[in-house]
Design a protein around this motif. Structure first.
Motif, PDB file in Angstrom:
ATOM      1  N   LEU A  85       0.824  -1.209   0.000  1.00 17.33           N
ATOM      2  CA  LEU A  85       0.000   0.000   0.000  1.00 17.33           C
ATOM      3  C   LEU A  85       0.857   1.257   0.000  1.00 17.33           C
ATOM      4  CD1 LEU A  85      -2.856  -1.044   2.433  1.00 17.33           C
ATOM      5  CD2 LEU A  85      -3.014  -0.723  -0.039  1.00 17.33           C
ATOM      6  N   SER A  86       1.939   1.235   0.730  1.00 20.96           N
ATOM      7  CA  SER A  86       2.846   2.383   0.750  1.00 20.96           C
ATOM      8  C   SER A  86       3.433   2.619  -0.634  1.00 20.96           C
ATOM      9  CB  SER A  86       3.970   2.176   1.753  1.00 20.96           C
ATOM     10  OG  SER A  86       3.465   2.099   3.050  1.00 20.96           O
ATOM     11  N   GLU A  87       3.823   1.545  -1.299  1.00 18.70           N
ATOM     12  CA  GLU A  87       4.375   1.656  -2.643  1.00 18.70           C
ATOM     13  C   GLU A  87       3.321   2.183  -3.614  1.00 18.70           C
ATOM     14  OE1 GLU A  87       6.119  -1.373  -5.964  1.00 18.70           O
ATOM     15  OE2 GLU A  87       6.702  -1.721  -3.883  1.00 18.70           O
ATOM     16  N   TYR A  88       2.117   1.702  -3.487  1.00 21.25           N
ATOM     17  CA  TYR A  88       1.016   2.161  -4.345  1.00 21.25           C
ATOM     18  C   TYR A  88       0.766   3.657  -4.148  1.00 21.25           C
ATOM     19  CZ  TYR A  88      -3.746   2.819  -6.026  1.00 21.25           C
ATOM     20  OH  TYR A  88      -4.856   3.291  -6.662  1.00 21.25           O
ATOM     21  N   GLU A  89       0.702   4.073  -2.893  1.00 28.16           N
ATOM     22  CA  GLU A  89       0.472   5.487  -2.593  1.00 28.16           C
ATOM     23  C   GLU A  89       1.602   6.354  -3.126  1.00 28.16           C
ATOM     24  OE1 GLU A  89      -2.109   7.197  -1.317  1.00 28.16           O
ATOM     25  OE2 GLU A  89      -3.226   5.310  -1.386  1.00 28.16           O
ATOM     26  N   ALA A  90       2.834   5.902  -2.982  1.00 23.89           N
ATOM     27  CA  ALA A  90       3.981   6.657  -3.478  1.00 23.89           C
ATOM     28  C   ALA A  90       3.910   6.786  -4.993  1.00 23.89           C
ATOM     29  CB  ALA A  90       5.281   5.989  -3.051  1.00 23.89           C
ATOM     30  N   GLY A  91       3.581   5.708  -5.681  1.00 21.71           N
ATOM     31  CA  GLY A  91       3.446   5.730  -7.139  1.00 21.71           C
ATOM     32  C   GLY A  91       2.332   6.650  -7.578  1.00 21.71           C
ATOM     33  N   ARG A  92       1.246   6.613  -6.861  1.00 22.66           N
ATOM     34  CA  ARG A  92       0.097   7.471  -7.180  1.00 22.66           C
ATOM     35  C   ARG A  92       0.451   8.947  -6.997  1.00 22.66           C
ATOM     36  NH1 ARG A  92      -5.328   6.813  -4.040  1.00 22.66           N
ATOM     37  NH2 ARG A  92      -6.007   8.894  -4.530  1.00 22.66           N
ATOM     38  N   SER A  93       1.133   9.252  -5.923  1.00 22.41           N
ATOM     39  CA  SER A  93       1.556  10.633  -5.676  1.00 22.41           C
ATOM     40  C   SER A  93       2.510  11.108  -6.766  1.00 22.41           C
ATOM     41  CB  SER A  93       2.254  10.747  -4.315  1.00 22.41           C
ATOM     42  OG  SER A  93       1.367  10.500  -3.284  1.00 22.41           O
ATOM     43  N   PHE A  94       3.422  10.226  -7.182  1.00 21.80           N
ATOM     44  CA  PHE A  94       4.379  10.569  -8.233  1.00 21.80           C
ATOM     45  C   PHE A  94       3.649  10.860  -9.542  1.00 21.80           C
ATOM     46  CE2 PHE A  94       7.328   9.273 -11.627  1.00 21.80           C
ATOM     47  CZ  PHE A  94       8.336  10.190 -11.395  1.00 21.80           C
ATOM     48  N   GLU A  95       2.658  10.031  -9.877  1.00 19.15           N
ATOM     49  CA  GLU A  95       1.884  10.236 -11.104  1.00 19.15           C
ATOM     50  C   GLU A  95       1.125  11.560 -11.045  1.00 19.15           C
ATOM     51  OE1 GLU A  95      -0.632   6.848 -11.642  1.00 19.15           O
ATOM     52  OE2 GLU A  95       1.024   5.536 -12.210  1.00 19.15           O
ATOM     53  N   GLU A  96       0.572  11.883  -9.905  1.00 20.83           N
ATOM     54  CA  GLU A  96      -0.151  13.146  -9.756  1.00 20.83           C
ATOM     55  C   GLU A  96       0.779  14.331  -9.943  1.00 20.83           C
ATOM     56  OE1 GLU A  96      -2.143  13.008  -5.977  1.00 20.83           O
ATOM     57  OE2 GLU A  96      -3.637  11.569  -6.684  1.00 20.83           O
ATOM     58  N   GLU A  97       1.996  14.241  -9.438  1.00 18.53           N
ATOM     59  CA  GLU A  97       2.974  15.316  -9.594  1.00 18.53           C
ATOM     60  C   GLU A  97       3.376  15.488 -11.057  1.00 18.53           C
ATOM     61  OE1 GLU A  97       6.348  14.809  -7.027  1.00 18.53           O
ATOM     62  OE2 GLU A  97       5.080  14.710  -5.237  1.00 18.53           O
ATOM     63  N   LEU A  98       3.480  14.367 -11.775  1.00 16.77           N
ATOM     64  CA  LEU A  98       3.843  14.435 -13.201  1.00 16.77           C
ATOM     65  C   LEU A  98       2.736  15.093 -14.012  1.00 16.77           C
ATOM     66  CD1 LEU A  98       5.538  10.987 -13.891  1.00 16.77           C
ATOM     67  CD2 LEU A  98       6.647  13.212 -13.711  1.00 16.77           C
ATOM     68  N   MET A  99       1.511  14.872 -13.640  1.00 16.07           N
ATOM     69  CA  MET A  99       0.386  15.419 -14.375  1.00 16.07           C
ATOM     70  C   MET A  99       0.202  16.912 -14.097  1.00 16.07           C
ATOM     71  SD  MET A  99      -2.500  12.631 -14.605  1.00 16.07           S
ATOM     72  CE  MET A  99      -2.298  11.319 -15.731  1.00 16.07           C
ATOM     73  N   ASP A 100       0.668  17.375 -12.982  1.00 17.59           N
ATOM     74  CA  ASP A 100       0.502  18.806 -12.645  1.00 17.59           C
ATOM     75  C   ASP A 100       1.425  19.657 -13.372  1.00 17.59           C
ATOM     76  OD1 ASP A 100      -1.541  18.297 -10.905  1.00 17.59           O
ATOM     77  OD2 ASP A 100      -0.290  18.302  -9.119  1.00 17.59           O
TER      78      ASP A 100
END
Length: 100
Positions: A85-100
């Protein structure tokens, strides 16, 4: 699963306590007996109860070991899932930062 094992331990504890109470009651009756057949019958009954106490105590130790094993399994699964779950959340946060 763990709760089932915990209930099994509690049931086993209760059985041991009840049997020890029965043994104590039988010992008291034995002390008050006048001898003869009554005493022999009480001694035999006490022997059976003591054997049952030993069996119940063994079952309690087994139930405790099973409960401990189940608790360890739950902890391991929680640790493993936490990492995922931690890895998933980190990946999700990274993707959100790339999209911004």
């Amino acid at each position: 699963y763990l709760e089932k094992k915990e209930r099994k331990v509690e049931d086993a504890k209760e059985e041991v306590v009840n049997l020890k109470s029965d043994a104590s009651f039988c010992e008291n009756q034995l002390e008050e007996s006048r001898g003869g057949r009554e005493m022999e019958k009480l001694e035999q009954e006490l022997g059976y109860i003591i054997r049952d106490v030993e069996d119940a105590s063994r079952n309690l130790r087994l139930a405790r070991a099973e409960m401990e094993d189940a608790a360890n399994r739950v902890r391991d699964l929680e640790e493993r899932n936490w990492a995922l779950l931690s890895e998933y959340e980190a990946g999700r946060s990274f993707e959100e930062e790339l999209m911004d």
